[in-house]
Design an enzyme around this catalytic site. Sequence first.
Site, short mmCIF file in Angstrom:
data_model
loop_
_atom_site.label_atom_id
_atom_site.label_comp_id
_atom_site.label_asym_id
_atom_site.label_seq_id
_atom_site.Cartn_x
_atom_site.Cartn_y
_atom_site.Cartn_z
CD GLU A 153 87.74 18.66 69.47
OE1 GLU A 153 86.83 19.02 68.72
OE2 GLU A 153 88.87 18.35 69.04
CB CYS A 261 90.46 14.09 79.52
SG CYS A 261 89.57 15.46 78.80
C1 UDX Z 1 94.22 14.80 77.27
C2 UDX Z 1 94.45 14.22 75.85
O1 UDX Z 1 95.81 14.43 75.48
C3 UDX Z 1 93.50 14.84 74.84
O2 UDX Z 1 93.68 14.23 73.57
C4 UDX Z 1 92.09 14.58 75.36
O3 UDX Z 1 91.10 14.98 74.49
C5 UDX Z 1 91.92 15.22 76.72
O4 UDX Z 1 92.85 14.64 77.63
P1 UDX Z 1 94.95 16.97 78.61
O5 UDX Z 1 94.20 16.39 79.78
O6 UDX Z 1 94.79 18.41 78.30
O7 UDX Z 1 94.58 16.17 77.26
O8 UDX Z 1 96.50 16.76 78.92
P2 UDX Z 1 97.72 15.90 78.41
O9 UDX Z 1 98.75 16.82 77.87
O10 UDX Z 1 97.31 14.78 77.56
O11 UDX Z 1 98.28 15.35 79.81
C6 UDX Z 1 97.46 14.57 80.67
C7 UDX Z 1 98.22 14.18 81.91
O12 UDX Z 1 99.21 13.21 81.59
C8 UDX Z 1 98.97 15.31 82.59
O13 UDX Z 1 98.82 15.18 84.00
C9 UDX Z 1 100.41 15.12 82.20
O14 UDX Z 1 101.31 15.63 83.12
C10 UDX Z 1 100.47 13.60 82.14
N1 UDX Z 1 101.52 13.08 81.26
C11 UDX Z 1 101.47 13.33 79.91
C12 UDX Z 1 102.56 12.31 81.79
O15 UDX Z 1 102.62 12.07 83.01
N2 UDX Z 1 103.50 11.82 80.92
C13 UDX Z 1 103.47 12.03 79.59
O16 UDX Z 1 104.36 11.54 78.89
C14 UDX Z 1 102.43 12.82 79.07
#
Ligand code: UDX
Length: 408
Positions: A153, A261
Amino acid sequence: MKISIIGTGYVGLVSGTCLSEMGNDVTCIDIVEEKINNLNNGIIPIYENGLTELISKNKKNCRLHFSTEFDSIKDSDIVFCAVGTPPNEDGSADLKYVLSVASMFGKMIDKYTIFATKSTVPVGTAEMVRSAIETELNKRGLDIEFSVVSNPEFLKEGDAVNDFMNPDRVVIGSNDNRSTDIMLELYKDFDNVIVMDTPSAEMTKYASNSMLATRISFMNDISNLCELVGANVESVKLGMGSDSRIGNKFLNPGCGYGGSCFPKDVKALIKLGEQNGYEMKVIKSVESVNEYQKTTPYLKLKKELGDLKGKTIGILGLAFKPETDDMREAPSLVVIDLLLKDGCKVKVYDPIAMDECKRRIGDVVEYCNGIEDCMDETEATLLITEWKEFKKIKDIKYDGVIIYGRKI
Ligand code: UDX
């Protein structure tokens, strides 16, 4: 189709609800009775855009059920495993919950059924699952056909329903035609369904999350260097992201990635390399940059204010990202800890993660009623999570120092 989903965490609940919305008859199973009672009474354990409405709609249509009993496995075409795979002390994924679901599956089935893994599991788990199921069938003296499929997923918290209903891709790892055909039928409304063998599907999930984490750590490194040489990282990002080979997503620098994740999957991939005698050099650096990055708001603050002892500091944003109350591996926790160790008084505010913060760290910080309250009588404010409503801090009259851990 008849579907059972074991585990009503993020992945299980969202997937189960969306699969019922697609017209399937779905039973979501969890051993935590309170969770199931709550779900049956319309109380949803997570904050996720659009999920509450979708659950109530599909419950009314009698396509979505919640239970602590495993009976529905017997009538299911597909049983999805969506239980947690928490990290062991050494960073590897703990498979005990997945394997106990596999044993339960082996104890229950009495016709051909697919076991589909949605939990993020190391390469090779499908084979371990297969053998756990076979052990139970042998104990029962039965020779029932079954398939083990990997169907990882890719949901993002906060946008998970949309991600499920409009996926960039659906990955199906399957080693036989019978299960491939059934899985293709389940996902027939989606355009980009990619079929591969099970180890490749298991690896795809780790590789995808680690690639995204790599982009973030890379950009954090670039951003730190930009500050030292007087370049504007936002301009650099625009310039880089306009190259269609690079693209402009997931290039936002900040105070490090958190959540359920990326940190866990990056660790597990490093461990998987070690277990196979291979050093994952890139991803090891990604992790160490991220550990450092979580401390950068604190380091910047020290540079501005010097000794922090006795100072009052406001923290805006506790969740690991906006639109969620999830604080797993949140940078805010690292920053709060450092400030408290330096003898600061810490005031905090988050639009929805206040209860979660109280649950995690209790009363070691002061919980505020809003942005202004949190900034009031503080020497500095650190912006850790980029909630939209924090944009207005630029209009608030404030004498203290503002450190932007994230761009707003
Ligand atoms: C992530 C993946 O996107 C998803 O596909 C996977 O299945 C689960 O893990 P999620 O953990 O919900 O999803 O959050 P996401 O929006 O991807 O952000 C993860 C982290 O990266 C956050 O702490 C966010 O703040 C950080 N982030 C994200 C950044 O620091 N910079 C970015 O450009 C994008």
